[in-house]
Motif scaffolding. Structure first.
Motif, PDB file in Angstrom:
ATOM      1  N   TYR A   1      -3.895   2.160  -0.840  1.00 25.73           N
ATOM      2  CA  TYR A   1      -3.250   1.943   0.449  1.00 25.73           C
ATOM      3  C   TYR A   1      -1.860   1.325   0.267  1.00 25.73           C
ATOM      4  O   TYR A   1      -1.656   0.471  -0.599  1.00 25.73           O
ATOM      5  CB  TYR A   1      -4.095   1.023   1.330  1.00 25.73           C
ATOM      6  N   LYS A   2      -0.925   1.750   1.114  1.00 22.32           N
ATOM      7  CA  LYS A   2       0.410   1.154   1.111  1.00 22.32           C
ATOM      8  C   LYS A   2       0.368  -0.209   1.799  1.00 22.32           C
ATOM      9  O   LYS A   2      -0.369  -0.403   2.771  1.00 22.32           O
ATOM     10  CB  LYS A   2       1.403   2.049   1.849  1.00 22.32           C
ATOM     11  N   GLU A   3       1.188  -1.128   1.302  1.00 21.18           N
ATOM     12  CA  GLU A   3       1.266  -2.470   1.893  1.00 21.18           C
ATOM     13  C   GLU A   3       2.646  -3.056   1.623  1.00 21.18           C
ATOM     14  O   GLU A   3       3.105  -3.065   0.484  1.00 21.18           O
ATOM     15  CB  GLU A   3       0.192  -3.376   1.295  1.00 21.18           C
TER      16      GLU A   3
ATOM     17  N   PRO B   1      -5.668   6.236   2.197  1.00 23.16           N
ATOM     18  CA  PRO B   1      -5.048   6.118   0.867  1.00 23.16           C
ATOM     19  C   PRO B   1      -4.037   7.248   0.661  1.00 23.16           C
ATOM     20  O   PRO B   1      -4.092   8.276   1.339  1.00 23.16           O
ATOM     21  CB  PRO B   1      -6.229   6.253  -0.100  1.00 23.16           C
TER      22      PRO B   1
ATOM     23  N   TRP C   1      -0.742   3.241   8.306  1.00 26.30           N
ATOM     24  CA  TRP C   1      -1.255   3.460   6.956  1.00 26.30           C
ATOM     25  C   TRP C   1      -2.763   3.227   6.914  1.00 26.30           C
ATOM     26  O   TRP C   1      -3.250   2.235   6.353  1.00 26.30           O
ATOM     27  CB  TRP C   1      -0.547   2.535   5.972  1.00 26.30           C
ATOM     28  N   SER C   2      -3.500   4.140   7.489  1.00 28.57           N
ATOM     29  CA  SER C   2      -4.948   3.990   7.590  1.00 28.57           C
ATOM     30  C   SER C   2      -5.702   4.775   6.519  1.00 28.57           C
ATOM     31  O   SER C   2      -6.923   4.695   6.436  1.00 28.57           O
ATOM     32  CB  SER C   2      -5.426   4.454   8.973  1.00 28.57           C
TER      33      SER C   2
ATOM     34  N   GLU D   1      -6.942   0.385  -4.045  1.00 27.28           N
ATOM     35  CA  GLU D   1      -7.652   1.380  -3.240  1.00 27.28           C
ATOM     36  C   GLU D   1      -6.730   2.503  -2.780  1.00 27.28           C
ATOM     37  O   GLU D   1      -7.160   3.426  -2.087  1.00 27.28           O
ATOM     38  CB  GLU D   1      -8.289   0.710  -2.005  1.00 27.28           C
TER      39      GLU D   1
ATOM     40  N   SER E   1       3.090  -0.409   9.519  1.00 28.23           N
ATOM     41  CA  SER E   1       1.883  -0.631   8.717  1.00 28.23           C
ATOM     42  C   SER E   1       0.619  -0.134   9.394  1.00 28.23           C
ATOM     43  O   SER E   1      -0.347   0.256   8.716  1.00 28.23           O
ATOM     44  CB  SER E   1       1.743  -2.128   8.392  1.00 28.23           C
TER      45      SER E   1
END
Length: 407
Positions: A203-205, A388, A385-386, A201, A382
């Protein structure tokens, strides 16, 4: 006289505010009051529990040699700068427990609110927190008690380290950052390998943090296998600097994954020994390589650049030829996708945040202490990071075409 200009918020304060807004879904001024009350109340409650642990000499639900024991709780209403709320003060059977963070008969705690929040936000060491408490409030809070409070997050760390991951990550970055840790009576430099993934999607993780001693194919193979054991089935592209053994480990653990060497690091390493007066011209020549339209043009520009500078800087371009198979994956992508995979800047941004830990604590007393600090920092990072990453819809579409049936 004109109104005094308001000073801009520093990054730390902005991050704290952003976290509060997201976590508590703040919409109104009253929501802000309620969020801060909840945060402060939980903090004080944990510290009261730790005080009781120290007083009795054993944890809750354990048994010690002390004949005294816990005897429930007494609800107490206290006033603060954010209104009134209730806390549950632990009680003991012989009534010898004298809480210090909120003393007996103390009804107003407004003076300690900001200090407690600041201590948590700044990631201060146990000794610093103890010193500040004593300096401001006139009572001693042992380092052991501070450890008791922070040790409560260890189960959360273990849960986070082994949590299930997504089955496919289009892009994964790997980079290292170093910290000083006491071990067997001496201070040693420890490498912390940070693995950052981009989900399907966009998003960073942070997939994992690994504290290691030496890099090798065997070490990286074990790390990548752990990701597989946590559910990762496929990675399209791994972007990393020249970590020893990483290329071989990727080909073994994820045979279909492409390894993209970080171009920014490649350029830095080339220019490291180039004199200042030649650096700009040399850098522009290097740019013709990684900005080339395709691999064929890039190789021609590589050979031309090497021929031009080889006499003055022998072997300066040797690493480009050696690592060429790890440099060329970017040439099949558009400029938008290249920006995402040709550099580890995304993970270097994370590392710059983690380095702030060293401002308050240059040497960690043990590995567990380092893990706790890193986890709290990652948790904070984290939450920002809301959204993309930019242009993810286009990038995902391109990756879907290039890696058909894998996304």
């Amino acid at each position: 006289m004109g109104r005094k200009k308001r000073e801009p918020l520093n990054p730390e304060k902005k991050n704290i505010i952003a976290e509060l807004i997201k976590t508590y879904e703040i919409k109104t001024a009253q929501d802000i009051q309620d969020a801060l009350k909840d945060l402060l109340g939980d903090t004080i409650q944990e510290m009261l529990e730790s005080e009781m642990n120290e007083h009795l000499g054993y944890e809750k639900y354990e048994r010690g040699e002390n004949t005294n024991s816990r005897n429930g709780y007494k609800t107490k209403r206290v006033r603060s700068g954010m209104g009134e709320y209730e806390i549950d003060v632990p009680q003991d059977r012989d009534s010898s427990f004298e809480p210090q963070i909120v003393k007996k008969r103390q009804k107003d705690i407004s003076e300690i609110e900001q200090k407690i929040i600041n201590m948590y936000a700044l990631g201060m060491s146990n000794r610093d927190i103890t010193s500040q408490i004593e300096d401001i409030y006139g009572f001693e809070l042992s380092e052991g008690m501070i450890s008791d409070v922070t040790d409560k997050i260890i189960p959360k760390i273990e849960e986070w380290k082994y949590r299930p991951l997504e089955s496919v990550y289009p892009v994964v970055y790997i980079d290292a950052i170093h910290f000083s840790v006491k071990e067997n009576g001496s201070v040693k430099k420890k490498a912390v390998y940070v693995i950052l993934g981009i989900s399907s999607e966009g998003y960073k993780e942070i997939l994992g943090l690994y504290i290691g001693d030496t890099e090798s194919s065997k070490y990286w193979f074990s790390v990548l296998n752990e990701l597989k054991n946590r559910g990762v089935r496929d990675i399209l592209i791994v972007c990393a600097d020249g970590l020893s053994g990483i290329k071989e480990a990727i080909s073994s653990a994820f045979p279909n994954t492409e390894y993209q060497r970080c171009i920014v690091h490649q350029v830095r390493n080339t220019l490291k020994y180039v004199s200042y007066k030649d650096r700009k011209e040399f850098a522009n020549d290097l740019k013709t390589i990684y900005h080339a339209i395709n691999e064929e043009q890039a190789l021609a520009n590589l050979e031309r650049t090497s021929e031009k500078w080889n006499e003055k800087y022998p072997n300066s371009m040797k690493s480009w030829f050696i690592n060429w198979d790890s440099i060329i994956p970017i040439f099949k992508f558009s400029p938008e996708t290249r920006k995402v995979i040709y550099t580890t800047n995304a993970i270097e941004s994370v590392n710059s945040q983690l380095r702030k830990i060293n401002k308050k604590r240059t040497v960690f007393p043990n590995k567990i202490s380092l893990e706790k600090s890193l986890y709290l920092s990652i948790e904070k990072i984290s939450k920002k990071w809301s959204m993309p990453i930019r242009n993810w819809g286009y990038i995902y579409g391109e990756l879907s075409i290039m890696y058909e049936d894998r996304l």
